[in-house]
Design a protein around this motif. Structure first.
Motif, PDB file in Angstrom:
ATOM      1  N   THR A  16      -6.257   7.368  -7.900  1.00  0.00           N
ATOM      2  CA  THR A  16      -6.421   6.911  -6.513  1.00  0.00           C
ATOM      3  C   THR A  16      -5.928   5.483  -6.344  1.00  0.00           C
ATOM      4  N   LYS A  17      -6.332   4.601  -7.267  1.00  0.00           N
ATOM      5  CA  LYS A  17      -5.969   3.189  -7.152  1.00  0.00           C
ATOM      6  C   LYS A  17      -4.505   2.931  -7.466  1.00  0.00           C
ATOM      7  N   ASN A  18      -3.990   3.601  -8.508  1.00  0.00           N
ATOM      8  CA  ASN A  18      -2.657   3.269  -9.000  1.00  0.00           C
ATOM      9  C   ASN A  18      -1.541   4.173  -8.488  1.00  0.00           C
ATOM     10  N   ILE A  57      -2.199   6.886  -5.472  1.00  0.00           N
ATOM     11  CA  ILE A  57      -2.406   7.184  -4.050  1.00  0.00           C
ATOM     12  C   ILE A  57      -2.392   5.907  -3.216  1.00  0.00           C
ATOM     13  N   PHE A  58      -3.199   4.911  -3.630  1.00  0.00           N
ATOM     14  CA  PHE A  58      -3.230   3.655  -2.879  1.00  0.00           C
ATOM     15  C   PHE A  58      -1.889   2.936  -2.925  1.00  0.00           C
ATOM     16  N   LYS A  59      -1.317   2.854  -4.143  1.00  0.00           N
ATOM     17  CA  LYS A  59      -0.113   2.043  -4.336  1.00  0.00           C
ATOM     18  C   LYS A  59       1.115   2.649  -3.689  1.00  0.00           C
ATOM     19  N   SER A 111      -0.972   5.131   0.257  1.00  0.00           N
ATOM     20  CA  SER A 111      -1.809   4.435   1.241  1.00  0.00           C
ATOM     21  C   SER A 111      -1.215   3.096   1.661  1.00  0.00           C
ATOM     22  N   TYR A 112      -0.810   2.274   0.685  1.00  0.00           N
ATOM     23  CA  TYR A 112      -0.265   0.954   1.018  1.00  0.00           C
ATOM     24  C   TYR A 112       1.017   1.042   1.848  1.00  0.00           C
TER      25      TYR A 112
END
Length: 635
Positions: free
Chosen positions: A568-570, A572-574, A577-578
């Protein structure tokens, strides 16, 4: 059968009545009204089942679909429209009985279990909303109506899981369940849109009619990336079911959902919400069989892996509700695997019937296990099984009913789980030996981890408790006794006589060769659990130390939460999402902001025209008149 509408109306009326009354209604009154209302719905469900199965005329020995109510809601084209109605067939009637029965038991049990909790009225209002949502889902006449109630189930489960909204872990669990299932539901929605675009309908009857001829014909010549459009659509639809039914790797929300009140776990995570995915595949089963057999095979393998994966994790868990949570994941996977190895004709048809049979029996013994767990937690004020022991003397009714449920889920005859699990194993044996071996091993693991739980809690070391444990009031023990009776006798129902799909009937009988193998592996699991946990000893700790890393991995659920968090952090978010957030902020918001800014600049430039000076206005007026005169004379 028009009275079946009241099965849905009563819960939504209860939600509005209890919810809008708020604190003006006395807590006990909210519980009594909610329970009485659900009693009426349950009685009507049983009446509907009796009329449908024993008084409605069959054609060629097959129960026919009945639509007692249907009304157009939205129309898009001449053919494509969304109706709201009620569809009655064997599996929807079965689900009405299951949902109302378990919901009634939970309502009655909750009157005593939740009596000291703040928000008692809110709790019963949410229970009614969830019951309405689930009932609406199973009687939907078309896939879009099902999707609407599918999302209502998600919302009401979010409210129930997060009931203790002042508790951070409960809030986090509710958000986790909501977000994970929303991602899955996006796939479901896309699948619905693709399917309806090519077939021109949302209606289940039309989609599944004639061996799903419409789906096969409309999508046969269209392919994408090597698969038919129907395969992509039905795979996306299944993703929605996999999310609701907590299949790997979308299972991570279910164990954390145990943060909700224990009766909620019995209702949502044993008998209703988590079987929505199984019901979805069963409802669209002819499409999977005739149009997308490749997707159906995928469902079988995903189910088999998930069943094994969850069973292994359940062996090492220490929280009583989390053991049952992983047990639920494993058993739901059993049902989906049965559908995955099924079809029409010969032994293939056995899996469909076996899946529905296991859904029926599992609802009662798993609800019994969760409500029994609630009685245990209520008595000792602790969820950690390592802090329990010797409770059989303090909780005799809970002990006997819990043991009955353990024997049922382990597949020991003559309890209900034996009959339905045997049918699943038989279906797997005739279809795919690898899946059969996997499910057979899972059967042994299930017996082991359930009797590990049973022995640690009720036998083991007799402990000194801060308060002497005692049996709960009759309001909590009566549902245990009723569910135990269902668990003892529901396996004897000739289930295959009541289940049919797309004009196909299914015959069932006990295959004693496979049944014997199932009983042997179950008894092996029970004997091993007896040897290790009947009395407190160092043997389990020694075994855990020997297998070291594997034990730690299972205890930490194979680090799936950590893996998802990393992804999710590395990823999906990166990478998703970002960039989306940047586009939204700088492009979408930027365009809107620039529109406002340019309007402001234009306003500043012309604001002098509204100076309030009469002389300036007179000059502009005269110049305007002269300009109009010149233009009129020379143009």
């Amino acid at each position: 059968m028009n009275f079946t509408l009241y099965i849905l109306i009563i819960p939504i009326a209860l939600f509005l009545l209890i919810g809008l009354s708020g604190n003006k209604m006395k807590p006990r009154m909210a519980g009594i009204i909610g329970t009485l209302g659900m009693t009426v719905s349950a009685v009507l469900s049983y009446l509907a089942a009796y009329i449908y199965f024993f008084e409605t005329e069959k054609i060629n020995g097959i129960f026919q679909k009945i639509v007692p109510l249907s009304m157009e809601w939205l129309r898009f084209t001449d053919k494509l429209h969304i109706d709201m109605g009620i569809l009655l067939d064997p599996i929807s009637i079965m689900m009405l009985v299951v949902i109302t029965t378990v919901s009634l038991m939970v309502h009655l049990y909750s009157i005593a279990y939740m009596k000291e909790e703040e928000g008692f009225q809110r709790y019963f209002a949410f229970l009614a909303l969830f019951s309405f949502s689930m009932l609406g889902l199973v009687v939907a006449t078309n896939i879009f109506q099902m999707y609407i109630f599918w999302e209502l189930v998600g919302v009401s489960s979010y409210l129930l899981i997060g009931f203790y909204y002042t508790k951070p872990t409960a809030v986090a669990a509710a958000k986790k369940a909501f977000i994970v299932t929303r991602f899955a539901d996006l796939g479901f929605l896309i699948g619905i849109l693709i399917l309806s675009y090519y077939t021109g309908t949302f209606d289940f009857g039309i989609l599944t009619e004639g061996s799903a001829a419409l789906v096969v014909g409309s999508t046969a010549g269209v392919s994408f990336m090597g698969l038919s459009v129907a395969s992509w659509a039905m795979a996306l639809v299944f993703i929605g079911g996999a999310g609701k039914s907590a299949m790997f790797p979308l299972h991570i929300w279910l164990p954390d959902a145990m943060e909700g009140p224990t009766p909620v776990s019995a209702l949502i995570h044993a008998a209703t919400m988590v079987v929505a995915g199984v019901f979805l595949v069963a409802r669209m089963f002819p499409i999977y069989v005739f149009a997308t057999p490749d997707v159906l095979a995928m469902i079988g393998y995903i189910g088999a892996f998930t069943a094994l994966f969850a069973a292994v994790i359940a062996i090492t868990q220490k929280d009583i509700k989390r053991v049952l949570a992983f047990s639920t994941i494993s058993q739901i996977a059993y049902m989906l695997t049965a559908l995955g190895v099924s079809g029409f004709g010969g032994h293939d048809g056995l899996g469909y019937m076996a899946s529905m049979f296991h859904l029926f029996t599992h609802a009662f013994f798993k609800a019994l296990l969760f409500l029994g767990a609630g009685a245990i937690i209520h008595a000792v004020h602790n969820n950690d099984i390592t802090q329990m022991g010797g409770l059989r003397k303090y909780l005799p009714i809970t002990h006997i009913t819990f043991l009955i449920a353990c024997l049922a889920i382990a597949g020991i005859p003559p309890f209900s789980g034996f009959f339905s699990k045997d049918e699943i194993l038989a279906a797997a044996f005739h279809h795919d030996k690898l899946i059969f071996i996997t499910l057979w091993i899972v059967a042994g693991l299930t017996a082991f981890y359930m009797f590990r739980l049973y022995y640690i809690v009720f036998w083991g070391k007799k402990r000194e408790y801060e308060h002497k444990p005692h049996e709960a009031s009759w309001v909590m023990t009566l549902p245990l006794i009723i569910l135990a009776l269902f668990t003892c006798f529901s396996g004897f129902i000739p289930f295959s006589k009541f289940i049919s799909s797309d004009n196909q009937s299914f015959a069932a009988h006990i295959d004693w060769t496979i049944a014997t193998l199932s009983i042997v592996v179950a008894f092996t699991g029970i004997c091993l659990a007896t040897l290790l946990y009947r009395r407190e000893s160092n043997r389990p700790a020694e075994i855990a130390q020997r297998i070291g890393g594997f034990y730690k991995a299972t205890l930490n659920k194979f680090y799936m939460d950590e893996i998802w968090m990393f992804v999710t952090k590395n990823v999906i978010f990166k990478y998703i999402s970002y960039p989306v957030a940047w586009f939204d902020k700088h492009i979408v918001d930027g365009m809107i902001n620039q529109t406002g800014k340019q309007t402001e600049n234009a306003s500043v430039a012309i604001k002098g025209m509204q100076s309030g000076k009469v002389q300036f206005y007179a000059i502009v007026f005269v110049l305007g008149v002269l300009l109009i005169t010149v233009l009129s004379l020379f143009i």
